[in-house]
Design an enzyme around this catalytic site. Structure first.
Site, PDB file in Angstrom:
ATOM      1  CG  HIS A 170      -3.008  -2.977   3.967  1.00 27.95           C
ATOM      2  ND1 HIS A 170      -1.948  -2.366   4.588  1.00 27.95           N
ATOM      3  CD2 HIS A 170      -3.740  -1.997   3.405  1.00 27.95           C
ATOM      4  CE1 HIS A 170      -2.036  -1.062   4.414  1.00 27.95           C
ATOM      5  NE2 HIS A 170      -3.110  -0.807   3.696  1.00 27.95           N
TER       6      HIS A 170
ATOM      7  CB  CYS B 139      -1.012  -0.022   1.129  1.00 29.52           C
ATOM      8  SG  CYS B 139      -2.375   1.093   0.772  1.00 29.52           S
TER       9      CYS B 139
ATOM     10  CD  GLU C  42      -0.024  -5.131   5.842  1.00 27.67           C
ATOM     11  OE1 GLU C  42       0.065  -5.804   4.795  1.00 27.67           O
ATOM     12  OE2 GLU C  42      -0.270  -3.909   5.849  1.00 27.67           O
TER      13      GLU C  42
HETATM   14  N1  GLN Z   1      -3.499   6.636   1.259  1.00 24.48           N
HETATM   15  C1  GLN Z   1      -2.169   6.387   1.726  1.00 24.48           C
HETATM   16  C2  GLN Z   1      -1.173   7.219   0.938  1.00 24.48           C
HETATM   17  O1  GLN Z   1      -1.410   7.488  -0.196  1.00 24.48           O
HETATM   18  C3  GLN Z   1      -1.818   4.905   1.668  1.00 24.48           C
HETATM   19  C4  GLN Z   1      -2.802   4.113   2.516  1.00 24.48           C
HETATM   20  C5  GLN Z   1      -2.298   2.844   3.097  1.00 24.48           C
HETATM   21  O2  GLN Z   1      -1.109   2.560   3.175  1.00 24.48           O
HETATM   22  N2  GLN Z   1      -3.239   2.072   3.552  1.00 24.48           N
HETATM   23  O3  GLN Z   1      -0.178   7.603   1.453  1.00 24.48           O
END
Ligand code: GLN
Length: 192
Positions: A172, A79, A174
């Site tokens: 994610h 992410c 995890e």
């Molecule tokens: N929205 C976050 C970003 O762009 C990432 C979100 C996440 O890691 N769950 O920095």
């Protein structure tokens, strides 16, 4: 299999990756400063907030050490971590590490309220043919370079990609109880 994996622990959900690695009997090192990378055989960059991560990586002088580490070790970004390893990001406030040839768009599925969980077909993992994917203010991978392999897709969008020793996921793993993606990272990237 490696023995010790570093997890970038400046911000975000690093503790969840740590729990998953403990489950797989892998020692973890929480990386907060350049010296912490010594002794790590690979690095996980967790989910979090990339505007904050950018500032903290700058503050603790971790950009160059992580880039050098990535020349010889496997890296997995989930992410926000996938945004940080990308080559280009649609937001000028983010300074990506440029470790994999992908372009990403932040928060591409909408706001916090548009976060979702969905089952996605997987062909490269052993066991059940579906993986539960958790998307939280997730980015989209808008472009992949010619050397990048797409491992998972959601409605035609790549959500898990790899190039050489770098793995990037927009969800994610995890936050599930399914360790197969961490296992994949540990089993396939440490023979490179
Ligand atoms: N929205 C976050 C970003 O762009 C990432 C979100 C996440 O890691 N769950 O920095």
């Amino acid at each position: 299999m490696p023995k010790k994996i570093g997890i970038l622990a400046l911000q975000g959900d690093f503790a969840k990756h740590q729990e998953m690695l403990w489950l797989l009997k892998i020692e973890t090192i929480l990386v907060k400063k350049p010296g912490d990378l010594h002794g790590c055989e690979g690095l996980i960059i967790p989910g979090g907030e990339t505007t904050t991560l950018t500032k903290l990586i700058q503050k603790y002088n971790l950009y160059e050490p992580i880039r050098e580490f990535a020349e010889e070790h496997p890296i997995m970004g989930t992410c926000a971590g996938a945004i940080m390893v990308a080559s280009t990001v649609d937001d000028h406030r983010i300074e990506p590490l440029q470790l994999i040839d992908i372009s990403v768009t932040r928060n591409a599925y909408g706001r916090q309220i548009d976060s979702f969980i969905t089952q996605v077909d997987v062909t490269f993992l052993q066991g059940p043919t579906r993986f539960k994917t958790v998307f939280i203010r997730a980015p989209k991978i808008s472009n992949v370079g010619s050397q990048v392999e797409v491992l998972m897709e959601l409605r035609g969008n790549p959500i898990m990609v790899q190039e050489s020793n770098v793995l990037a996921l927009t969800f994610h793993p995890e936050l599930t109880t399914d360790p197969r993606i961490h296992q994949y990272f540990l089993e396939h990237f440490f023979t490179i």
